[in-house]
Write an enzyme that holds these catalytic residues in place. Structure first.
Site, PDB file in Angstrom:
ATOM      1  N   ASP A 125       0.868  -1.161   0.000  1.00 48.21           N
ATOM      2  CA  ASP A 125       0.000   0.000   0.000  1.00 48.21           C
ATOM      3  C   ASP A 125       0.917   1.225   0.000  1.00 48.21           C
ATOM      4  O   ASP A 125       2.009   1.189   0.571  1.00 48.21           O
ATOM      5  CB  ASP A 125      -0.872  -0.036   1.267  1.00 48.21           C
ATOM      6  CG  ASP A 125      -2.048   0.929   1.135  1.00 48.21           C
ATOM      7  OD1 ASP A 125      -2.153   1.609   0.086  1.00 48.21           O
ATOM      8  OD2 ASP A 125      -2.839   1.009   2.081  1.00 48.21           O
ATOM      9  N   CYS A 147     -11.769 -27.111  12.336  1.00 45.49           N
ATOM     10  CA  CYS A 147     -10.522 -26.500  11.854  1.00 45.49           C
ATOM     11  C   CYS A 147      -9.350 -27.466  11.976  1.00 45.49           C
ATOM     12  O   CYS A 147      -9.257 -28.245  12.922  1.00 45.49           O
ATOM     13  CB  CYS A 147     -10.251 -25.235  12.645  1.00 45.49           C
ATOM     14  SG  CYS A 147      -8.752 -24.380  12.140  1.00 45.49           S
ATOM     15  N   CYS A 204      -6.030 -26.365  11.812  1.00 43.43           N
ATOM     16  CA  CYS A 204      -4.791 -25.606  12.025  1.00 43.43           C
ATOM     17  C   CYS A 204      -4.026 -26.153  13.227  1.00 43.43           C
ATOM     18  O   CYS A 204      -4.548 -26.916  14.030  1.00 43.43           O
ATOM     19  CB  CYS A 204      -5.070 -24.117  12.183  1.00 43.43           C
ATOM     20  SG  CYS A 204      -5.603 -23.614  13.835  1.00 43.43           S
ATOM     21  N   CYS A 261      -5.797 -25.571  16.590  1.00 40.57           N
ATOM     22  CA  CYS A 261      -6.978 -26.410  16.863  1.00 40.57           C
ATOM     23  C   CYS A 261      -6.616 -27.888  17.002  1.00 40.57           C
ATOM     24  O   CYS A 261      -7.305 -28.622  17.692  1.00 40.57           O
ATOM     25  CB  CYS A 261      -8.035 -26.205  15.781  1.00 40.57           C
ATOM     26  SG  CYS A 261      -8.820 -24.571  15.931  1.00 40.57           S
ATOM     27  N   HIS A 285      -4.552 -19.107  13.910  1.00 39.46           N
ATOM     28  CA  HIS A 285      -5.851 -19.728  13.645  1.00 39.46           C
ATOM     29  C   HIS A 285      -6.714 -18.814  12.770  1.00 39.46           C
ATOM     30  O   HIS A 285      -7.359 -19.272  11.824  1.00 39.46           O
ATOM     31  CB  HIS A 285      -6.579 -20.045  14.951  1.00 39.46           C
ATOM     32  CG  HIS A 285      -8.035 -20.333  14.742  1.00 39.46           C
ATOM     33  ND1 HIS A 285      -8.491 -21.578  14.359  1.00 39.46           N
ATOM     34  CD2 HIS A 285      -9.119 -19.524  14.797  1.00 39.46           C
ATOM     35  CE1 HIS A 285      -9.803 -21.515  14.194  1.00 39.46           C
ATOM     36  NE2 HIS A 285     -10.214 -20.293  14.456  1.00 39.46           N
TER      37      HIS A 285
END
Lengths: 374, 374
Positions: free
Chosen positions: B90, B307, B309, B312, B338
């Site tokens: 940006d 999930c 990940c 988790c 997560h």
């Protein structure tokens, strides 16, 4: 529990192996500290990748938060924190004396207020053992009384005798314990006695007669001169049985660990790799490096050219300095990881040197290089 | 740069692929935000493992710290931060307007004081392009003027016209640029015009005539009602060429991203996965979950049962709550990871749904479940 593999020819340094219900680890070893159930800023997966084989946690802290019941319900500390290798828990005696409010030492235990919410608690030596039984610790430390430096001989003697009494009560407690997890947990004895040789000797002998699974030297690095520590370690180790592990509590810097190894110590723990890491101080083969310093602004070398850790393989001093300047969490993560890697590598090389009877040469070479930037 | 793969049958949603010098990524995509050259609390290795294919960084922040020269000497931003996949930067126009002190907008650029040390700076649109050329960004955003909501039409028109002038100057700058890194860098045009349809249309048409590599919709989510945003997105997208990527800047929550996808947007970025993660709010398939809340004290379920990940698969809500209660860094690391995983998975499932012309069904099902706990 402990298997002696090799006594180094020229020093008291020794190579060994400790076997627990959660696996074994080679000694001399360094245990990263996860006081509150996490080695600060580092994940269990990273600890595994760094090669940590045992970590340390703290019963006092976990008893207060999240509470023993929570961890028991989770299936024990290993499961709660997702670490399936050995865990040694400190009793937290030291924290009760340094952190807790309005503590009062009774003959049968310690009364104190939580440093978090001011709640009153009383813990007996048996309570402290039961907490660690409930946590599922592989190695349990009994409640002891640690004194400051300097300390009068009278005071040191009273504290030492209380430590022995509490050690006896801890042994009884672990014999009677109910361990729902069902595996073998070890209990160490802690040698106290401040800087007084006769008190230390007296304490060590009594503990050895009581027959613990291992012995630790406590109440060191509390402000006394460095040479006094190694004087104590030197003659205390001579009183300990060869077939049990020896643990020098809360030590220390690389040069201190090497001194301890030379005197025959097997286990070490210290918060400095992570505490220094969070402050941006890296341990390197050429000494400590303060990453915020201006000369690193455009230094594109890794922290340590000899290091193979994730941080050194991927990031420059300039980037790490940027991360600390901008208060980005990745900075303290990377330096903490690098420091743990440095300590674990130091122990690995130490073990290699002991195996070939070259510990003195290794120590000399390491310190010569390490002190370049000291 | 952009390859259109499939237009969804029932909506304006579309599947595509963007190719850059640092690899390609599928769209619609979500770009984790690494403002200061690091996605907060997450390592590049973790981003890779989470499946991130492009990240966003910020020219204004990096220009101030560590400075463009440092990154140039490091061999560019990719090398400096150890991320070899695409980076969109940006311009920092938004930050100059929201963070910098004593800013003054001139016809030929912006004068401001650094929010860090008060140093005075002047940046022209060409300067802002050159900074991003030096950083080695794969996608460069031109300097634009972003207005707040509400904003008078006169003010919005002046800002929009300046944005066009600056877009022209940016195009000239990138044509004349000296890119020592030697690879192709893309320049996007930014559609401004506040909430005024005619200004937005006018801006979009002029930018399309100027022919940019992609088009972004800026100046949204600045306080205007949510329906106004999608009204703007709806008709702006219709004015943009089909063969160029479309980027809705700074959006947003899962429900906002799905709305944007439905209107034909290809690229999204937002700080919320990591910002919410650091505050202990997790995005789950059943809505947002505030981990500090008391009911999670002995909840041994993962954040999200669906999930896959690292967080988790290995840690319970009770442990995460403990980490936040004790202010342990691992807590915010795990929830940040997560959340990024959640957003990247949302985009993956979105692309799958578009491919089989079932985006509307997917969106409905997702939102129904997601709002359960909202």
């Amino acid at each position: 529990m402990y298997t002696l593999i090799h006594n180094e020819k020229n020093t008291k340094a020794r190579l060994g192996k400790v076997t627990t219900a959660h696996g074994e680890f080679d000694t001399p070893c360094f245990m990263p500290v996860g006081t509150q159930g996490t080695v600060k800023a580092v994940s269990p997966q990273e600890l595994n990748e760094l090669g940590a084989k045992i970590i340390l946690s703290n019963a006092y802290h976990l008893f207060l938060r999240p509470g023993t019941e929570t961890i028991k319900k989770a299936g024990g500390l290993h499961k709660f924190i997702s670490w399936d290798k050995p865990i040694l828990t400190d009793s937290g005696g030291y924290q009760i004396f340094s952190l807790a409010l309005l503590r009062k030492i009774h003959q049968n235990g310690v009364e104190f207020q939580s440093h978090i919410d001011g709640m009153k608690h009383f813990l007996s030596p048996a309570d402290v053992v039961q907490i660690q039984v409930d946590l599922g610790s592989d190695v349990i430390m009994p409640l002891d009384e640690c004194v400051h430096y300097p300390c009068t001989k009278d005071h040191a003697e009273i504290a030492m005798k209380k430590t022995i009494d509490w050690a006896i009560q801890s042994k009884q407690a672990i014999r009677q314990r109910v361990n729902p997890l069902g595996y073998k947990q070890f209990l160490f004895g802690i040698v106290q006695g401040a800087t007084y040789e006769d008190l230390r000797k007296d304490c060590a002998k009594q503990l050895v007669d009581l027959d613990f699974d291992g012995y630790s030297i406590g109440g060191v690095s509390v402000g006394e001169p460095r040479n006094l520590i190694y004087n104590i370690v030197d003659f205390v180790v001579d009183l300990l049985p060869e077939n049990k592990p020896r643990y020098l509590m809360g030590i220390g810097h690389p040069e201190d660990i090497l001194e301890g190894v030379q005197e025959g110590v097997d286990m070490f723990d210290c918060v400095i790799p992570t505490r220094y890491g969070r402050n941006g101080t890296a341990f390197t083969s050429e000494g400590k490096l303060t990453i915020r310093n201006a000369p690193y602004a455009q230094d594109f070398l890794p922290l340590d050219g000899e290091c193979s850790c994730y941080c050194c393989k991927n990031f420059s001093r300039a980037y790490l300095r940027h991360l600390f300047n901008t208060e980005e969490i990745l900075g303290l993560r990377l330096v903490s990881m690098h420091n743990i890697h440095f300590f674990l590598e130091l122990m690995r090389k130490t073990r290699e040197a002991i195996a070939v009877d070259k510990f003195v040469e290794f120590k000399k070479e390491f310190l010569n290089k390490y002190n370049l930037c000291a």
